[in-house]
Structures are given as C-alpha cells and as structure tokens.
Design a protein around this motif. Structure first.
Motif, PDB file in Angstrom:
ATOM      1  N   PRO A   1       0.832  -1.206   0.000  1.00 54.40           N
ATOM      2  CA  PRO A   1       0.000   0.000   0.000  1.00 54.40           C
ATOM      3  C   PRO A   1       0.867   1.257   0.000  1.00 54.40           C
ATOM      4  O   PRO A   1       1.905   1.315   0.667  1.00 54.40           O
ATOM      5  N   ALA A   2       0.400   2.241  -0.757  1.00 54.81           N
ATOM      6  CA  ALA A   2       1.079   3.534  -0.835  1.00 54.81           C
ATOM      7  C   ALA A   2       0.048   4.624  -0.593  1.00 54.81           C
ATOM      8  O   ALA A   2      -0.945   4.718  -1.312  1.00 54.81           O
ATOM      9  N   ILE A   3       0.283   5.428   0.422  1.00 54.53           N
ATOM     10  CA  ILE A   3      -0.617   6.523   0.767  1.00 54.53           C
ATOM     11  C   ILE A   3      -0.031   7.801   0.179  1.00 54.53           C
ATOM     12  O   ILE A   3       1.141   8.115   0.419  1.00 54.53           O
ATOM     13  N   ALA A   4      -0.846   8.517  -0.589  1.00 54.33           N
ATOM     14  CA  ALA A   4      -0.410   9.787  -1.167  1.00 54.33           C
ATOM     15  C   ALA A   4      -0.940  10.929  -0.316  1.00 54.33           C
ATOM     16  O   ALA A   4      -2.133  10.991  -0.009  1.00 54.33           O
ATOM     17  N   GLN A   5      -0.028  11.824   0.055  1.00 57.49           N
ATOM     18  CA  GLN A   5      -0.352  12.965   0.901  1.00 57.49           C
ATOM     19  C   GLN A   5       0.200  14.226   0.234  1.00 57.49           C
ATOM     20  O   GLN A   5       1.346  14.236  -0.234  1.00 57.49           O
ATOM     21  N   GLN A   6      -0.619  15.283   0.189  1.00 60.18           N
ATOM     22  CA  GLN A   6      -0.155  16.558  -0.352  1.00 60.18           C
ATOM     23  C   GLN A   6       0.971  17.073   0.536  1.00 60.18           C
ATOM     24  O   GLN A   6       0.809  17.205   1.747  1.00 60.18           O
ATOM     25  N   HIS A   7       2.114  17.334  -0.069  1.00 59.36           N
ATOM     26  CA  HIS A   7       3.329  17.635   0.700  1.00 59.36           C
ATOM     27  C   HIS A   7       3.241  18.897   1.535  1.00 59.36           C
ATOM     28  O   HIS A   7       3.830  18.963   2.611  1.00 59.36           O
ATOM     29  N   ASP A   8       2.529  19.920   1.080  1.00 58.92           N
ATOM     30  CA  ASP A   8       2.558  21.193   1.797  1.00 58.92           C
ATOM     31  C   ASP A   8       1.395  21.375   2.767  1.00 58.92           C
ATOM     32  O   ASP A   8       1.524  22.074   3.757  1.00 58.92           O
ATOM     33  N   SER A   9       0.266  20.705   2.518  1.00 61.77           N
ATOM     34  CA  SER A   9      -0.897  20.880   3.394  1.00 61.77           C
ATOM     35  C   SER A   9      -1.119  19.708   4.339  1.00 61.77           C
ATOM     36  O   SER A   9      -1.846  19.829   5.319  1.00 61.77           O
ATOM     37  N   GLY A  10      -0.529  18.559   4.024  1.00 56.62           N
ATOM     38  CA  GLY A  10      -0.754  17.359   4.833  1.00 56.62           C
ATOM     39  C   GLY A  10      -2.035  16.622   4.486  1.00 56.62           C
ATOM     40  O   GLY A  10      -2.340  15.596   5.093  1.00 56.62           O
TER      41      GLY A  10
ATOM     42  N   LEU B   1       4.840  11.789  -0.320  1.00 60.40           N
ATOM     43  CA  LEU B   1       4.546  13.209  -0.223  1.00 60.40           C
ATOM     44  C   LEU B   1       4.610  13.737  -1.651  1.00 60.40           C
ATOM     45  O   LEU B   1       5.655  13.627  -2.311  1.00 60.40           O
ATOM     46  N   VAL B   2       3.487  14.246  -2.127  1.00 59.11           N
ATOM     47  CA  VAL B   2       3.350  14.584  -3.542  1.00 59.11           C
ATOM     48  C   VAL B   2       2.868  16.011  -3.727  1.00 59.11           C
ATOM     49  O   VAL B   2       2.337  16.632  -2.805  1.00 59.11           O
ATOM     50  N   ASP B   3       3.017  16.483  -4.944  1.00 62.82           N
ATOM     51  CA  ASP B   3       2.358  17.709  -5.375  1.00 62.82           C
ATOM     52  C   ASP B   3       1.298  17.257  -6.365  1.00 62.82           C
ATOM     53  O   ASP B   3       1.619  16.797  -7.463  1.00 62.82           O
ATOM     54  N   GLN B   4       0.047  17.312  -5.944  1.00 64.38           N
ATOM     55  CA  GLN B   4      -1.080  16.829  -6.736  1.00 64.38           C
ATOM     56  C   GLN B   4      -1.588  17.945  -7.636  1.00 64.38           C
ATOM     57  O   GLN B   4      -1.920  19.023  -7.169  1.00 64.38           O
ATOM     58  N   LEU B   5      -1.673  17.669  -8.919  1.00 61.77           N
ATOM     59  CA  LEU B   5      -2.253  18.597  -9.879  1.00 61.77           C
ATOM     60  C   LEU B   5      -3.733  18.267 -10.008  1.00 61.77           C
ATOM     61  O   LEU B   5      -4.091  17.205 -10.515  1.00 61.77           O
TER      62      LEU B   5
END
Length: 150
Positions: A38-47, A107-111
C-alpha cells in the motif's frame, strides 16, 4: 530473525543520517502475495491525505527515478502512471517507508483532482455510528477527465 526483520530492527535504533542501500531496503520490504505494497499519497505542503493505491517494486523504482508517481493497477494488471488519462498528475516530493517496511507514504504535489470521482481526495465520505455523509464536491466532472466510459 530474518534479514528483513533485522534490517528494520536496526533502523528502529538508528540515528538521523543513517543510510541503507536502496536495493537492500527493496529486497527486505514486505510485499504482499501479489508483490504489492500500500502507498498513501499525501499533499506535501498541506498534509491532506489524497488517496491510497498499490505499488510493486518496479512502479516504486520508476517513481523514485522519474519523480512522477506510478502505481500498480490491480484492475488493469499493469503500471498506472497517475494522470496518464486524466492529466491530474502527482509529482513526487519525497517517499517514505514505515517502520515495518510494509507501507509507503508518498509526499506529492497533486495537480487537480486525485480521485477518479473528480474530487481532490478519495476520502470524501465521513462515517459515524449512524451514517455515511459525503463531505466534498467534485472539482471536475469525471466524464471530463476520463470520458463517458468511466
């Protein structure tokens, strides 16, 4: 004790700055019977927690090499480069491995939208003892992202 257990036990007591070769960690990580984790994606700047998906070793290696998040699609049985059909890509800022070596945090930057429903994140239904309640609206119509076939 197995080598995998030994690797992660050593890391439990390690000081910041301690390093392990990536190949050793990948070898010792706990992949499920299908070779997935499992991989959890989290917006890097807002959490903000965006989604959970699956990765295999090859998709993780591709993500680390290219910086564009690639998951493993269980339904299509092939790599799934986030945003390949919708344009709603994820750029990797940092990848982390949990203490047991069996879950990834990206920790990602989601577009745009992370969810196939057109919402920013996949966790849009709040559960209580009595009900489930939708708490966010789509940012974009899913048919716009994927066409009428979705």
């Amino acid at each position: 004790m197995s080598q995998a257990n030994d690797t992660f036990r050593q890391l439990e007591k390690a000081s910041p700055g301690t390093r392990q070769p990536l190949d050793r960690l990948l070898d010792d990580m706990t992949w499920n019977e299908q070779g997935l984790m499992p991989a959890i994606a989290q917006q890097h700047d807002s959490g903000e927690v965006l989604m959970m998906a699956w990765m295999n070793r090859a998709s993780l290696e591709e993500t680390l090499e290219t910086g564009r998040v690639c998951y493993w699609s269980r339904s299509r049985n092939r790599p799934w480069r986030k945003g390949e059909s919708s344009g709603q890509q994820q750029q990797l800022i940092e990848a982390r491995l949990d203490c047991d070596g069996d879950t990834l945090l990206l920790l990602v930057d989601q577009l745009g939208a992370a969810c196939h429903t057109g919402r920013r994140h996949c966790f849009y239904t709040r559960l209580t003892r009595e009900q489930g309640e939708v708490i966010s609206a789509p940012l974009v119509d899913p048919e716009t992202l994927y066409g009428a076939s979705q």
